[in-house]
Each structure stands twice: as C-alpha cells, then as structure tokens.
Design an enzyme around this catalytic site. Structure first.
Site, short mmCIF file in Angstrom:
data_model
loop_
_atom_site.label_atom_id
_atom_site.label_comp_id
_atom_site.label_asym_id
_atom_site.label_seq_id
_atom_site.Cartn_x
_atom_site.Cartn_y
_atom_site.Cartn_z
N CYS A 33 9.42 19.33 -5.98
CA CYS A 33 10.19 19.97 -7.06
C CYS A 33 10.22 19.10 -8.31
CB CYS A 33 11.61 20.30 -6.59
SG CYS A 33 11.68 21.85 -5.64
N HIS B 99 10.61 26.03 -12.26
CA HIS B 99 11.57 24.97 -12.58
C HIS B 99 10.97 23.61 -12.28
CE1 HIS B 99 13.83 23.86 -8.60
NE2 HIS B 99 12.57 24.07 -8.37
N ASP C 33 14.08 36.23 -14.29
CA ASP C 33 12.81 36.61 -13.67
C ASP C 33 11.63 36.26 -14.57
OD1 ASP C 33 11.25 37.73 -11.61
OD2 ASP C 33 11.10 39.62 -12.72
N HIS C 34 10.65 35.58 -13.99
CA HIS C 34 9.45 35.13 -14.72
C HIS C 34 9.79 34.20 -15.88
CE1 HIS C 34 7.67 38.20 -12.21
NE2 HIS C 34 6.48 37.79 -12.55
N GLU D 122 15.90 29.85 -1.74
CA GLU D 122 14.91 29.25 -2.64
C GLU D 122 13.53 29.27 -1.99
OE1 GLU D 122 15.34 25.54 -5.54
OE2 GLU D 122 14.72 24.91 -3.53
N HIS E 33 9.31 29.38 -7.55
CA HIS E 33 9.87 29.83 -6.28
C HIS E 33 10.05 31.34 -6.32
CE1 HIS E 33 10.81 25.89 -4.61
NE2 HIS E 33 11.31 25.53 -5.78
N HIS F 192 6.61 24.28 -11.24
CA HIS F 192 6.19 25.04 -10.05
C HIS F 192 7.16 26.20 -9.93
CE1 HIS F 192 9.49 22.62 -8.60
NE2 HIS F 192 9.69 23.55 -7.69
#
Ligand code: NI
Length: 137
Positions: free
Chosen positions: A34, A15, A80-81, A127, A42, A40
């Site tokens: 962020c 994100h 996810d991913h 997070e 998490h 990047h």
C-alpha cells in the site's frame, strides 16, 4: 421492534499509504504494497446498515432502493474511480486507511440517513477479500 437493513455497494479507487516524515524503507516496512509510490487500487465493498421500526404504511424501515440511490449519490460519486489521497474532499490530509475511510464515509452519509427518519447502525468496508473494517459511529 428494531429491525436492521443492509445495503451493499461497490467502488474502485486508488490510494497510497505513506507517512511523509518517514523514509521509503520505513513506509514499505509498515504499509507494504500500500506504500507503492505510483499508487495502486482496491475494489472496495461497502455495507451500510440502517436501523428502525417498520412503517405501518410500507413495512419498510427504509426503502432499500432509495438507500442504494443515497449511497451512490453521497458516497460512490465522490470516491469511485478516484484517487482517495488527492481527489476526495473528506479524506484530505488523512491517511487513506480503510479505518479512516469508513469513518469519513459514515460522517458524510449520516446526516442524509437521519434526514429520512432512519439511523445508521453499522458500516462494514471490505478493502480486499481478506481485510475489512467495521464502524458503529
Ligand atoms: Ni492499499
């Protein structure tokens, strides 16, 4: 006799937090790492707590394995991913903060839990190892 059951699942996602009306400097000031232009990731940890009365037939309030399958099908498959800013329908047009993400996840999952006769009680979303948010609907 209300009992609470928590299932923990994981997902990895990219994100970026930025306000398009601000300068790059303002974004870095408020969002820190962020705000990194080229994204990047998490390693998120999602805790889903349901509440209910244990069934006389099973002793369960919700089959924990089924809850895991439900979270995977409804939530993990979507995030996810993925890139939370670009790929996830329920985050479209929102800041992809942990706060907004947990509310989005709650709204996605709630009808499916209720359809199975249980109630969502709480969600917790880590997070980072140092930061988490909680939501009670
Ligand atoms: Ni971040």
């Amino acid at each position: 006799m209300m009992v609470y059951l928590t299932r923990v699942e994981h997902f990895n996602a990219a994100h970026k937090l930025y306000n398009e009306h601000w300068t790059e400097e303002q974004n870095k000031e408020v969002f820190g790492k962020c705000a990194n232009t080229n994204w990047h990731g998490h390693n998120y940890e999602l805790h889903v707590t349901v509440k209910g009365v244990p069934s006389v037939d099973t002793g369960f309030i919700f089959n924990a394995k089924e809850l895991g399958v439900l979270i995977k099908e409804i939530i993990i498959e979507q995030v996810d991913h993925r890139n939370l800013n670009m790929d996830v329908a329920f985050m479209k047009g929102k800041f992809t903060s942990a706060e907004n993400l947990i509310v989005g996840i709650w709204n996605e999952l709630q009808p499916h839990v209720e359809a199975r006769g249980a109630q969502l009680h709480k969600m917790k979303l880590n997070e980072t190892p140092n930061i988490y948010v909680e939501y009670y609907g």
